[in-house]
Design a protein around this motif. Structure first.
Motif, PDB file in Angstrom:
ATOM      1  N   GLY A 207       0.799  -1.214   0.000  1.00 43.72           N
ATOM      2  CA  GLY A 207       0.000   0.000   0.000  1.00 43.72           C
ATOM      3  C   GLY A 207       0.833   1.267   0.000  1.00 43.72           C
ATOM      4  O   GLY A 207       0.326   2.343   0.333  1.00 43.72           O
ATOM      5  N   ASP A 209       1.854   2.774  -2.487  1.00 45.24           N
ATOM      6  CA  ASP A 209       1.192   3.602  -3.500  1.00 45.24           C
ATOM      7  C   ASP A 209       2.092   4.038  -4.654  1.00 45.24           C
ATOM      8  O   ASP A 209       1.822   3.736  -5.799  1.00 45.24           O
ATOM      9  CB  ASP A 209       0.592   4.848  -2.831  1.00 45.24           C
ATOM     10  CG  ASP A 209      -0.610   5.367  -3.582  1.00 45.24           C
ATOM     11  OD1 ASP A 209      -1.724   5.206  -3.083  1.00 45.24           O
ATOM     12  OD2 ASP A 209      -0.442   5.929  -4.687  1.00 45.24           O
ATOM     13  N   PHE A 240      -2.758   1.655  -8.879  1.00 44.51           N
ATOM     14  CA  PHE A 240      -3.995   2.316  -9.297  1.00 44.51           C
ATOM     15  C   PHE A 240      -3.829   3.265 -10.486  1.00 44.51           C
ATOM     16  O   PHE A 240      -4.457   4.310 -10.557  1.00 44.51           O
ATOM     17  CB  PHE A 240      -4.627   3.088  -8.114  1.00 44.51           C
ATOM     18  CG  PHE A 240      -4.856   2.237  -6.894  1.00 44.51           C
ATOM     19  CD1 PHE A 240      -5.636   1.083  -6.964  1.00 44.51           C
ATOM     20  CD2 PHE A 240      -4.281   2.561  -5.671  1.00 44.51           C
ATOM     21  CE1 PHE A 240      -5.837   0.292  -5.830  1.00 44.51           C
ATOM     22  CE2 PHE A 240      -4.487   1.779  -4.542  1.00 44.51           C
ATOM     23  CZ  PHE A 240      -5.271   0.638  -4.621  1.00 44.51           C
TER      24      PHE A 240
ATOM     25  N   MET B   1      -7.554   6.118 -12.174  1.00 41.84           N
ATOM     26  CA  MET B   1      -8.512   5.241 -11.518  1.00 41.84           C
ATOM     27  C   MET B   1      -9.173   5.911 -10.315  1.00 41.84           C
ATOM     28  O   MET B   1     -10.173   5.437  -9.822  1.00 41.84           O
ATOM     29  CB  MET B   1      -7.818   3.949 -11.050  1.00 41.84           C
ATOM     30  CG  MET B   1      -7.371   3.049 -12.207  1.00 41.84           C
ATOM     31  SD  MET B   1      -6.479   1.553 -11.659  1.00 41.84           S
ATOM     32  CE  MET B   1      -7.825   0.564 -11.027  1.00 41.84           C
ATOM     33  N   ARG B   2      -8.556   6.972  -9.814  1.00 41.40           N
ATOM     34  CA  ARG B   2      -9.131   7.619  -8.625  1.00 41.40           C
ATOM     35  C   ARG B   2      -8.987   9.131  -8.748  1.00 41.40           C
ATOM     36  O   ARG B   2      -8.105   9.629  -9.457  1.00 41.40           O
ATOM     37  CB  ARG B   2      -8.425   7.127  -7.362  1.00 41.40           C
ATOM     38  CG  ARG B   2      -6.941   7.435  -7.386  1.00 41.40           C
ATOM     39  CD  ARG B   2      -6.198   6.814  -6.222  1.00 41.40           C
ATOM     40  NE  ARG B   2      -4.770   6.964  -6.478  1.00 41.40           N
ATOM     41  CZ  ARG B   2      -3.814   6.412  -5.769  1.00 41.40           C
ATOM     42  NH1 ARG B   2      -4.116   5.653  -4.739  1.00 41.40           N
ATOM     43  NH2 ARG B   2      -2.558   6.604  -6.076  1.00 41.40           N
ATOM     44  N   ARG B   5      -6.943  10.599  -2.887  1.00 41.39           N
ATOM     45  CA  ARG B   5      -6.550   9.519  -1.991  1.00 41.39           C
ATOM     46  C   ARG B   5      -7.496   9.556  -0.786  1.00 41.39           C
ATOM     47  O   ARG B   5      -8.016  10.610  -0.417  1.00 41.39           O
ATOM     48  CB  ARG B   5      -5.096   9.670  -1.566  1.00 41.39           C
ATOM     49  CG  ARG B   5      -4.130   9.381  -2.715  1.00 41.39           C
ATOM     50  CD  ARG B   5      -2.751   8.941  -2.242  1.00 41.39           C
ATOM     51  NE  ARG B   5      -1.892   8.620  -3.367  1.00 41.39           N
ATOM     52  CZ  ARG B   5      -1.239   9.512  -4.119  1.00 41.39           C
ATOM     53  NH1 ARG B   5      -1.335  10.800  -3.843  1.00 41.39           N
ATOM     54  NH2 ARG B   5      -0.475   9.126  -5.122  1.00 41.39           N
ATOM     55  N   CYS B  21      -9.550   4.502  -4.307  1.00 43.91           N
ATOM     56  CA  CYS B  21      -9.048   3.137  -4.319  1.00 43.91           C
ATOM     57  C   CYS B  21      -8.353   2.883  -2.993  1.00 43.91           C
ATOM     58  O   CYS B  21      -7.695   3.792  -2.460  1.00 43.91           O
ATOM     59  CB  CYS B  21      -8.032   2.928  -5.442  1.00 43.91           C
ATOM     60  SG  CYS B  21      -8.719   3.048  -7.092  1.00 43.91           S
ATOM     61  N   GLY B  22      -8.473   1.667  -2.475  1.00 38.82           N
ATOM     62  CA  GLY B  22      -7.769   1.391  -1.231  1.00 38.82           C
ATOM     63  C   GLY B  22      -8.096   0.031  -0.678  1.00 38.82           C
ATOM     64  O   GLY B  22      -8.739  -0.794  -1.342  1.00 38.82           O
ATOM     65  N   TRP B  23      -7.656  -0.166   0.546  1.00 41.90           N
ATOM     66  CA  TRP B  23      -7.810  -1.449   1.211  1.00 41.90           C
ATOM     67  C   TRP B  23      -8.925  -1.369   2.269  1.00 41.90           C
ATOM     68  O   TRP B  23      -9.105  -0.309   2.898  1.00 41.90           O
ATOM     69  CB  TRP B  23      -6.510  -1.849   1.900  1.00 41.90           C
ATOM     70  CG  TRP B  23      -5.488  -2.375   0.947  1.00 41.90           C
ATOM     71  CD1 TRP B  23      -5.169  -3.688   0.729  1.00 41.90           C
ATOM     72  CD2 TRP B  23      -4.626  -1.619   0.087  1.00 41.90           C
ATOM     73  NE1 TRP B  23      -4.184  -3.781  -0.229  1.00 41.90           N
ATOM     74  CE2 TRP B  23      -3.838  -2.540  -0.638  1.00 41.90           C
ATOM     75  CE3 TRP B  23      -4.472  -0.254  -0.175  1.00 41.90           C
ATOM     76  CZ2 TRP B  23      -2.893  -2.133  -1.583  1.00 41.90           C
ATOM     77  CZ3 TRP B  23      -3.523   0.147  -1.127  1.00 41.90           C
ATOM     78  CH2 TRP B  23      -2.751  -0.787  -1.806  1.00 41.90           C
ATOM     79  N   ASP B  40      -5.672   4.025   2.488  1.00 44.09           N
ATOM     80  CA  ASP B  40      -4.518   4.087   1.592  1.00 44.09           C
ATOM     81  C   ASP B  40      -3.377   4.761   2.335  1.00 44.09           C
ATOM     82  O   ASP B  40      -3.466   4.962   3.556  1.00 44.09           O
ATOM     83  CB  ASP B  40      -4.867   4.761   0.255  1.00 44.09           C
ATOM     84  CG  ASP B  40      -5.239   6.225   0.404  1.00 44.09           C
ATOM     85  OD1 ASP B  40      -4.962   6.831   1.461  1.00 44.09           O
ATOM     86  OD2 ASP B  40      -5.820   6.777  -0.550  1.00 44.09           O
ATOM     87  N   ARG B  41      -2.309   5.064   1.611  1.00 48.03           N
ATOM     88  CA  ARG B  41      -1.103   5.607   2.245  1.00 48.03           C
ATOM     89  C   ARG B  41      -1.372   6.882   3.023  1.00 48.03           C
ATOM     90  O   ARG B  41      -0.696   7.191   4.001  1.00 48.03           O
ATOM     91  CB  ARG B  41      -0.074   5.882   1.134  1.00 48.03           C
ATOM     92  CG  ARG B  41       1.313   6.188   1.599  1.00 48.03           C
ATOM     93  CD  ARG B  41       2.217   6.442   0.399  1.00 48.03           C
ATOM     94  NE  ARG B  41       1.918   7.720  -0.247  1.00 48.03           N
ATOM     95  CZ  ARG B  41       2.522   8.159  -1.353  1.00 48.03           C
ATOM     96  NH1 ARG B  41       3.445   7.420  -1.952  1.00 48.03           N
ATOM     97  NH2 ARG B  41       2.208   9.328  -1.871  1.00 48.03           N
TER      98      ARG B  41
END
Lengths: 596, 596
Positions: A207, A209, A240, B1-2, B5, B21-23, B40-41
């Motif tokens: 992650g 990024d 991404f 895609m995004r 963040r 986008c992320g986890w 995300d980060r």
């Protein structure tokens, strides 16, 4: 110790007292006065020693080339008529009032002022002298500028610089690894990385990024051409972003770089060319677009001709017949044409057919060629039309398996284009895309990955399995003036796809597990879509600085046999060291038969 | 895609449509609605799935921890009372209208939310999971910030980043080298650099003036304490600057770094302390100035006492008797005092005498101590005066060879200072200077270089030869809170001096020539006065980020046995590889007797 650098002085320091340190570039005695050109990283300045300042003058008499000096004096205008317009400091000089010799110097092993007649080995042995040449320092300065510009772009775009290990395991590039024996784990070895490929993918799984690193990589290859055992990459990975987003951003970076460092404008956007187009038009996957002529397919005009070499290749589904027009090439001599035939033979071509167009207006009569008599005149004229031949041109032909024709004519195109001045002074970048996923190797009877086994295909799992030879990848190469300066791909981020690709490559599960098991495992735990690229920094600096070799843009390169004449590395080590590492030397070559 | 963040969303995006986008950090179902914290980060944001958007809602039901998601939705305020003030995005949430599962994830091998009860080996094996923890990412972010700040300072001050080789020869640091067998030069080995020391000196001989590099270094040491086989240095060298100019500039860089990254003010200037003072007052050449108490010499008060341990050491020219006052230490129990005696025994101390001051007002009566009865009362009282003892304190004593006393009491000072909270929350940098050039090694009966053999002495050649043991060097260490973060020196730039130092170190001419001949040669051709420093980047990042270990601030560290559990390196290699390198394995340990 100093108030200014030598090369920085201009008229804005007039009448100032300055302290300078530097090297004695040249000493001249003229009219009872001593002139010393004092040199540092920023340039030269003329220092004048007058007998009025007796101590300094007397000491200056003992100064020889490359002595290191500290000078105190006053900046003044040069007398009218003695200015040197070629020198940044050429309008001024320094009248020295004090001199200190910081260090003496023996006569250098070669003069600094010209590169003539110094062997590269000598230059490398005394690299610290060679690096004193202003031209060498300019290259290192440009390397610094380039690296800084690239870092700046990365930083500004949310890429984090993250360091990855050098003591690692064999990576998938497939070249020979440099190995490092482990002392704490006997019989085990680290490998120096050929790239941080797997680590950067794992950073994406983490992650993080966006990652980058200016990083050393290692390949133990035979150093043909312009390779070095260690080289530097700008290594990049992002999550991404799809292929277009990545290539857009990367070309923006390169445009910014050229603008910043060379004040050069690169096209926006860069042209994109498929691998198939590149091979068709340029016979190369790294076309030099500066050379204005292309390969032209002519097989369709020759399927029925009697000339077997052409007709055979024209009818072979794996064959190719192509023409290459060289403008103003009709003047080539017989000897030159023979040399070109020998040149294409390197690429497997069995000959080099040609037609000289001595007078385009008179049809077949105006041609000079050993093959025209075997070809139907209408085919010949149709070919000349198709390639746009004009009076004074020559048209070359290749007819063979497609691979041989493309490579031979592609190489010929580059050779002629460069030799005849078609490839100068312009920057012609492009992207080559849509590479095949796999290349079939007849000898081994198996598929090889065209990029590397982590590159994502453009199709899905089922389509890939159904016809691997047709599958295209999400790989992309950035090519500049015929040199690949960067290559990358969108990666596979799903474990099922990675499994399939490993199977197609004949990497059996156990081997895959052993080599890349950690990556397969990582893909199970939530890997994001990701992709990246790596730029060859040395090559980029070489191109941008106009150097002839990557050795010119590295401070301490090695020779072609991977040897450093300066420090004499590699070197023997003690038996004690080998013992600690649990290894021993095989017997020396002459006793080879006895070695087990 | 995004479009954004996750961690970046604030009220300024209210009512905007966003792509994220992320986890999946956490999923909760509550009141018929699904809440997913998407990570995300940059941080977390709450995403809400409402049954009104049936497709997204249905898909969200299948989402598990660490699934990788792409969400489209609208930013809205959280309902009153549900804001999360601990979260940057805590005032808003995203109402999802579309959801895509980019990748699934198995249950991670350990939860991300706490560090409790996860062994370090497991964390290292699944480092890509471990690095998902926000705390780990913050450390890598700070490392990035620190590196960038340091580079910025170097660039702004005319230092050029220049890369030096990794495939090199044994360097003078004297630790064990990692070796790399050469394939093209059989029976020869490269060494991975312990530092670029010699290269950077040669760059100065080249006239490159100011150099730096953020560079990996390698030492094959036994990894006691907090060491790693590869570590990163900020490596610096400059010409034409003397010691004060170098240390001034370097501390300016560190001040700028702390200001920029931590918004912390370091003292200006840093205190400078001689090695002799540091050993006298702190028993260490890297004193932690946060601990407020010092070692105090008391030998002069004890030369005539009957207590042999004290009197003997007091009269021995190589002995030392010192006292260390611990404020409020009288409460230490017998058990605690015994443990402390065992602790100083590690450093060779034969015991730990002490005096508890239960009541300073009542003189000898107010003391509690096993040794007071052996000492003249007036000496005891004079000692208490000298160390400034007050009621409730304890005073420790060391009496032995000076080295043992300094090390033992120095270590005791650190231990007590840290355990008892005297060393928190402040930054106390200093320079330690005026190191001895040489240390005498009784066992080997010869001199060793205290820094390295290229360090310049403060005296001239003749003085150095006359009494090497008295000579001080132009070395300097930057110490921060008890840790050496940087060390360097002005170098020898004249060949005659370098020859003398090699001779004193017992490096005979032939050996010197073989090992460092290229440097000796280079010094003949006009070497400028130069010096430099190297900072341990890992250690600096560890201190600044408050990490407990340098392993916490490296993306992929190795274990104490120099093993990477994640990629399982080092690993066995094939016999073919060994054969190409001209080496073979010694027999496995059990057959050791047979090995030749």
């Amino acid at each position: 110790m100093r108030s200014h650098r030598c090369g920085e002085l201009t008229e804005s320091q007039l009448d100032q007292e300055v302290d300078l340190c530097g090297w004695t570039h040249r000493r001249r005695d003229h009219g009872g006065v001593i002139f010393i050109d004092l040199r540092d990283r920023e340039g030269l300045v003329q220092v004048v020693f007058d007998p009025d300042y007796a101590d300094a003058f007397k000491l200056a008499e003992s100064v020889r080339s490359e002595y290191v000096l500290k000078v105190h004096g006053k900046v003044r205008s040069r007398p009218a008529g003695t200015e040197n317009p070629n020198l940044g400091t050429g309008k001024v000089e320094v009248l020295a009032t004090q001199l200190e010799i910081l260090n003496k110097a023996e006569t250098p092993p070669f003069p600094l002022e010209s590169e003539v007649e110094v062997s590269e080995e000598t230059r490398l042995r005394y690299r610290y002298i060679d690096l004193r040449r202003p031209a060498m320092q300019q290259k290192l300065r440009m390397r610094r500028d380039i690296t800084r510009s690239l870092r700046g772009f990365m930083d500004a775009n949310g890429f984090w610089e993250i360091e990855t290990p050098f003591l690692t395991k064999a990576t998938p590039e497939g070249a020979r690894d440099y190995l490092v024996p482990s002392r704490t784990h006997p019989n085990h070895f680290f490998a120096l990385p050929q790239s941080p490929q797997l680590y950067k993918q794992l950073l994406m799984v983490s992650g993080l990024d966006r990652y980058y690193q200016v990083v050393r990589c290692f390949r133990d290859e035979d150093l043909r051409a312009d390779r070095q055992p260690e080289f530097t990459q700008l290594d990049i990975e992002t999550s991404f972003m799809d292929q277009d987003a990545i290539t857009d951003l990367m070309e923006e970076m390169i445009r910014a770089l050229f603008k910043e460092v060379l004040d050069a404008e690169l096209p926006n956007p860069f042209p994109r060319m498929t691998y198939a187009e590149a091979m068709r038009d340029y016979g190369s996957d790294k076309p030099d677009l500066r050379v204005p002529f292309k390969l032209v397919d002519v097989a369709d005009l020759l399927t029925t001709c009697e000339f077997k070499v052409f007709a055979g290749a024209a009818k072979d589904p794996e064959g190719r017949v192509a023409a290459l027009r060289l403008p103003k090439g009709a003047e080539l001599s017989r000897k030159e044409l023979d040399d070109l035939a020998a040149f294409v033979a390197i690429y497997g071509a069995k000959g080099l057919a040609y037609i000289k167009v001595t007078d385009r207006a008179t049809g077949i009569e105006g041609l000079q060629s050993p093959i025209v008599k075997f070809l139907p005149p209408e085919a010949v004229l149709a070919i000349l039309d198709r390639v746009g031949a004009e009076t004074g041109d020559v048209v070359f032909f290749g007819a063979d398996k497609a691979k041989i024709v493309s490579e031979a004519l592609g190489a010929l195109r580059i050779k002629l284009g460069h030799e005849r001045g078609f490839a100068e002074g312009e920057w012609k970048p492009l992207w080559v895309v849509d590479f095949p996923m796999f290349e079939w190797d007849d000898k081994d009877g198996r598929w090889f990955a065209m990029h590397h086994p982590f590159t994502a295909p453009k199709c899905g799992v089922e389509e890939l399995k159904a016809d691997p030879g047709k599958a295209l990848s999400k790989g992309y190469d950035m090519v500049l003036n015929g040199t690949e300066i960067g290559g990358g791909s969108v990666r596979i981020h799903r474990q099922d796809m990675q499994d399939v690709v490993f199977k197609l490559l004949g990497i059996e599960d156990e081997e895959a597990q052993q080599k890349f098991g950690f990556l397969l495992t990582a893909l199970k735990y939530g890997a994001p879509p990701h992709g990246g690229i790596a730029f060859g920094l040395d090559r980029l600096v070489m191109l941008m600085s106009g150097a002839n070799s990557i050795r010119e843009v590295m401070a301490f390169p090695k020779t072609q046999s991977a040897w450093c004449p300066m420090i004499d590395a590699p070197a023997p080590v003690t038996d004690m060291q080998l013992r600690e590492l649990g290894i021993k030397l095989r017997k020396p070559p002459e006793a080879k038969g006895e070695a087990n």
